[in-house]
Enzyme design. Sequence first.
Site, PDB file in Angstrom:
ATOM      1  N   GLY A   1       5.853   3.476  -9.110  1.00  0.00           N
ATOM      2  CA  GLY A   1       6.633   3.207  -7.896  1.00  0.00           C
ATOM      3  C   GLY A   1       8.132   3.362  -8.039  1.00  0.00           C
ATOM      4  O   GLY A   1       8.810   3.774  -7.102  1.00  0.00           O
TER       5      GLY A   1
ATOM      6  N   GLU B   1      12.921  -1.814 -10.493  1.00  0.00           N
ATOM      7  CA  GLU B   1      11.677  -2.043  -9.732  1.00  0.00           C
ATOM      8  C   GLU B   1      11.747  -1.353  -8.383  1.00  0.00           C
ATOM      9  O   GLU B   1      12.828  -1.182  -7.814  1.00  0.00           O
ATOM     10  CB  GLU B   1      11.503  -3.548  -9.480  1.00  0.00           C
ATOM     11  CG  GLU B   1      10.976  -4.329 -10.671  1.00  0.00           C
ATOM     12  CD  GLU B   1       9.469  -4.331 -10.731  1.00  0.00           C
ATOM     13  OE1 GLU B   1       8.831  -3.344 -10.307  1.00  0.00           O
ATOM     14  OE2 GLU B   1       8.917  -5.338 -11.203  1.00  0.00           O
ATOM     15  N   ASP B   2      10.576  -1.000  -7.834  1.00  0.00           N
ATOM     16  CA  ASP B   2      10.530  -0.495  -6.459  1.00  0.00           C
ATOM     17  C   ASP B   2      10.663  -1.643  -5.465  1.00  0.00           C
ATOM     18  O   ASP B   2      11.420  -1.560  -4.504  1.00  0.00           O
ATOM     19  CB  ASP B   2       9.258   0.332  -6.204  1.00  0.00           C
ATOM     20  CG  ASP B   2       7.966  -0.403  -6.574  1.00  0.00           C
ATOM     21  OD1 ASP B   2       8.013  -1.546  -7.104  1.00  0.00           O
ATOM     22  OD2 ASP B   2       6.885   0.171  -6.325  1.00  0.00           O
TER      23      ASP B   2
ATOM     24  N   ASP C   1       8.149  -8.588  -4.531  1.00  0.00           N
ATOM     25  CA  ASP C   1       7.422  -9.177  -3.404  1.00  0.00           C
ATOM     26  C   ASP C   1       7.170 -10.659  -3.719  1.00  0.00           C
ATOM     27  O   ASP C   1       8.067 -11.481  -3.557  1.00  0.00           O
ATOM     28  CB  ASP C   1       6.139  -8.364  -3.206  1.00  0.00           C
ATOM     29  CG  ASP C   1       5.355  -8.793  -1.991  1.00  0.00           C
ATOM     30  OD1 ASP C   1       5.954  -9.276  -1.025  1.00  0.00           O
ATOM     31  OD2 ASP C   1       4.120  -8.639  -1.994  1.00  0.00           O
TER      32      ASP C   1
ATOM     33  N   PHE D   1       4.237  -4.140   5.371  1.00  0.00           N
ATOM     34  CA  PHE D   1       3.902  -3.241   4.269  1.00  0.00           C
ATOM     35  C   PHE D   1       4.659  -1.929   4.441  1.00  0.00           C
ATOM     36  O   PHE D   1       4.618  -1.318   5.511  1.00  0.00           O
ATOM     37  CB  PHE D   1       2.397  -2.983   4.226  1.00  0.00           C
ATOM     38  CG  PHE D   1       1.964  -2.336   2.944  1.00  0.00           C
ATOM     39  CD1 PHE D   1       1.788  -3.103   1.800  1.00  0.00           C
ATOM     40  CD2 PHE D   1       1.770  -0.965   2.863  1.00  0.00           C
ATOM     41  CE1 PHE D   1       1.416  -2.510   0.605  1.00  0.00           C
ATOM     42  CE2 PHE D   1       1.396  -0.367   1.670  1.00  0.00           C
ATOM     43  CZ  PHE D   1       1.222  -1.144   0.542  1.00  0.00           C
TER      44      PHE D   1
ATOM     45  N   ASP E   1       3.756   3.322  -2.462  1.00  0.00           N
ATOM     46  CA  ASP E   1       2.513   3.961  -2.051  1.00  0.00           C
ATOM     47  C   ASP E   1       1.604   3.031  -1.261  1.00  0.00           C
ATOM     48  O   ASP E   1       1.745   1.817  -1.280  1.00  0.00           O
ATOM     49  CB  ASP E   1       1.729   4.419  -3.284  1.00  0.00           C
ATOM     50  CG  ASP E   1       1.081   3.242  -4.018  1.00  0.00           C
ATOM     51  OD1 ASP E   1       1.814   2.294  -4.379  1.00  0.00           O
ATOM     52  OD2 ASP E   1      -0.147   3.240  -4.201  1.00  0.00           O
TER      53      ASP E   1
HETATM   54  P1  IMP Z   1       4.604  -8.739  -6.669  1.00  0.00           P
HETATM   55  O1  IMP Z   1       4.022  -9.007  -8.017  1.00  0.00           O
HETATM   56  O2  IMP Z   1       3.886  -9.516  -5.594  1.00  0.00           O
HETATM   57  O3  IMP Z   1       6.086  -8.949  -6.564  1.00  0.00           O
HETATM   58  O4  IMP Z   1       4.226  -7.252  -6.259  1.00  0.00           O
HETATM   59  C1  IMP Z   1       4.892  -6.188  -6.699  1.00  0.00           C
HETATM   60  C2  IMP Z   1       4.067  -4.920  -6.604  1.00  0.00           C
HETATM   61  O5  IMP Z   1       3.191  -4.861  -5.456  1.00  0.00           O
HETATM   62  C3  IMP Z   1       5.041  -3.800  -6.417  1.00  0.00           C
HETATM   63  O6  IMP Z   1       5.487  -3.306  -7.669  1.00  0.00           O
HETATM   64  C4  IMP Z   1       4.249  -2.783  -5.621  1.00  0.00           C
HETATM   65  O7  IMP Z   1       3.516  -1.932  -6.484  1.00  0.00           O
HETATM   66  C5  IMP Z   1       3.264  -3.593  -4.810  1.00  0.00           C
HETATM   67  N1  IMP Z   1       3.762  -3.790  -3.428  1.00  0.00           N
HETATM   68  C6  IMP Z   1       4.153  -4.951  -2.875  1.00  0.00           C
HETATM   69  N2  IMP Z   1       4.535  -4.773  -1.586  1.00  0.00           N
HETATM   70  C7  IMP Z   1       4.388  -3.461  -1.322  1.00  0.00           C
HETATM   71  C8  IMP Z   1       4.637  -2.651  -0.137  1.00  0.00           C
HETATM   72  O8  IMP Z   1       5.069  -3.099   0.940  1.00  0.00           O
HETATM   73  N3  IMP Z   1       4.345  -1.315  -0.268  1.00  0.00           N
HETATM   74  C9  IMP Z   1       3.874  -0.757  -1.418  1.00  0.00           C
HETATM   75  N4  IMP Z   1       3.639  -1.487  -2.541  1.00  0.00           N
HETATM   76  C10 IMP Z   1       3.887  -2.833  -2.491  1.00  0.00           C
HETATM   77 MG    MG Z   2       1.611   0.273  -5.791  1.00  0.00          MG
END
Ligand code: IMP
Ligand code: MG
Length: 192
Positions: free
Chosen positions: A44, A99-100, A103, A152, A159
């Site tokens: 990402g 990071e992308d 969340d 999202f 992706d």
């Molecule tokens: P976290 O561990 O909940 O912070 O999630 C992070 C990962 O979830 C990111 O690195 C993304 O790969 C994926 N992710 C979370 N939200 C989105 C979104 O809106 N679009 C695409 N990927 C997401």
């Molecule tokens: Mg992903």
Amino acid sequence: MNEPAIERILFTEEQIDQRVRQVAADISAKYSGRELKLIGVLKGSVFFLTALAREITVPTRLDFLAISSFANQRGGPGMVRIAKDLDDSIEGDDVILVEDIVDTGFTTRYLLQHLAGRGPNSLALCTLLDRTPRRIVQVPVDFRCFEIPDRFVVGFGLDHKQLYRNLKYIAVLNLDEARVRGDPRGPGGPPH
Ligand code: IMP
Ligand code: MG
């Protein structure tokens, strides 16, 4: 734009480009006189990392890691595992994890702990997108391009089922449309 699953564009190519330049200037100023190591999380963050790196003016090295996440049995925050580790040591390095999106924060917290255990001189976090309304664990965000609402999103590296990464813009995805049309792997939720 001929893509029915794209509901609305949040950030255009021009807006992303402008913001990436600003963040790269902030990073270059903060790390002036030092060498930098950018660590990207596959896949990402690759689009963001390469755009950012091109605008950074201090000597910069790149390395990458890949992770796999597994949802737990109650569908809650998943476990994260390193699927591909860094090529080189980061001991004594000034490191920025790129990071992308941050969340819930679980993935980023895991990665920061993993990297901190390897003795970098400094460790900072730079994210393209920050979705604070869904944050469960706190992580220190040092550099951020955009805050986004609780929708999202895809594009510029992000992706849905491996699609949409190559969009030049960042957009809200209509998940119902994405499931109906052209989704090679059938129904399923986002990797939230
Ligand atoms: P976290 O561990 O909940 O912070 O999630 C992070 C990962 O979830 C990111 O690195 C993304 O790969 C994926 N992710 C979370 N939200 C989105 C979104 O809106 N679009 C695409 N990927 C997401
Ligand atoms: Mg992903």
